[in-house]
Design a protein around this motif. Sequence first.
Motif, short mmCIF file in Angstrom:
data_model
loop_
_atom_site.label_atom_id
_atom_site.label_comp_id
_atom_site.label_asym_id
_atom_site.label_seq_id
_atom_site.Cartn_x
_atom_site.Cartn_y
_atom_site.Cartn_z
N GLN A 78 1.02 -0.99 0.05
CA GLN A 78 0.14 -0.05 0.19
C GLN A 78 0.80 1.34 -0.24
N PHE A 79 1.93 1.40 0.69
CA PHE A 79 2.70 2.71 0.43
C PHE A 79 3.40 2.89 -0.51
N ASN A 80 3.94 1.77 -0.63
CA ASN A 80 4.49 2.15 -2.30
C ASN A 80 3.47 1.71 -3.11
N THR A 81 2.40 1.83 -3.42
CA THR A 81 1.59 2.49 -4.17
C THR A 81 1.06 3.85 -3.93
N LEU A 82 1.17 4.33 -2.33
CA LEU A 82 1.51 5.57 -2.55
C LEU A 82 2.80 6.84 -3.02
N LEU A 83 3.15 5.89 -2.55
CA LEU A 83 4.60 6.07 -3.32
C LEU A 83 4.52 6.46 -4.96
N ALA A 84 3.68 5.16 -5.39
CA ALA A 84 4.43 5.39 -6.72
C ALA A 84 3.22 7.02 -7.25
N LEU A 85 2.41 6.64 -6.87
CA LEU A 85 0.96 7.84 -7.65
C LEU A 85 2.23 9.14 -6.92
N MET A 109 -5.69 5.76 -11.01
CA MET A 109 -5.98 5.62 -9.42
C MET A 109 -4.80 7.15 -9.43
N HIS A 110 -5.82 8.53 -8.47
CA HIS A 110 -5.26 9.39 -8.29
C HIS A 110 -5.12 9.60 -6.78
N LEU A 111 -3.79 10.51 -6.20
CA LEU A 111 -4.03 10.10 -4.56
C LEU A 111 -4.81 11.61 -4.02
N LEU A 112 -5.20 10.76 -3.29
CA LEU A 112 -6.07 12.56 -2.46
C LEU A 112 -4.59 12.86 -1.47
#
Length: 168
Positions: free
Chosen positions: A39-46, A95-98
């Motif tokens: 999940q963190f790696n996803t947030l970081l990629a975004l 997918m967009h980062l909020l």
Amino acid sequence: MEVNEELSRELEEAIRRSNTVIYRRGQALLAEMGISNPQFNTLLALYEFGPLTMGDLGKHLFTACSTATDLADRLERDGLVERIRDSKDRRIVRMHLLTKGKKMAEVIMNERYRFLEEVLAGYTADEHRLILESLKHLIDRVERTDKTYPVELEAIRNIKKKLILSPS
């Protein structure tokens, strides 16, 4: 240049021990924040690349599109990201980062930076540059060598079979 076996062993140990400490601290931080490594790696990629399709996210994370979709489901449920259909092609979903997801990524990264600043506090600026240049060179060599000499899985499987089948 001659490869020094003892130096290779010492370097491997130094990298492993450093990685263990950094990983352990990272795991504690992620647990406190209530998210997993993927999940963190996803947030970081975004955070780093901006909105991504599930396919592009999967490429960045080295996972299947279905895994990226599962991650998106959990992160969206937690209010960290949202999926938005493309206005020109409704088949495309990004997918967009909020704001909450961006803040979470920043808190985690800032804590990691703070830790490294503390680790490096006793070094001069020249030593910082030398460490960074050396690590960049090492990363480049590791990546090139990995492509040239992949893990010999068949040889490892044979060794594993011998270990399992041989009496103690």
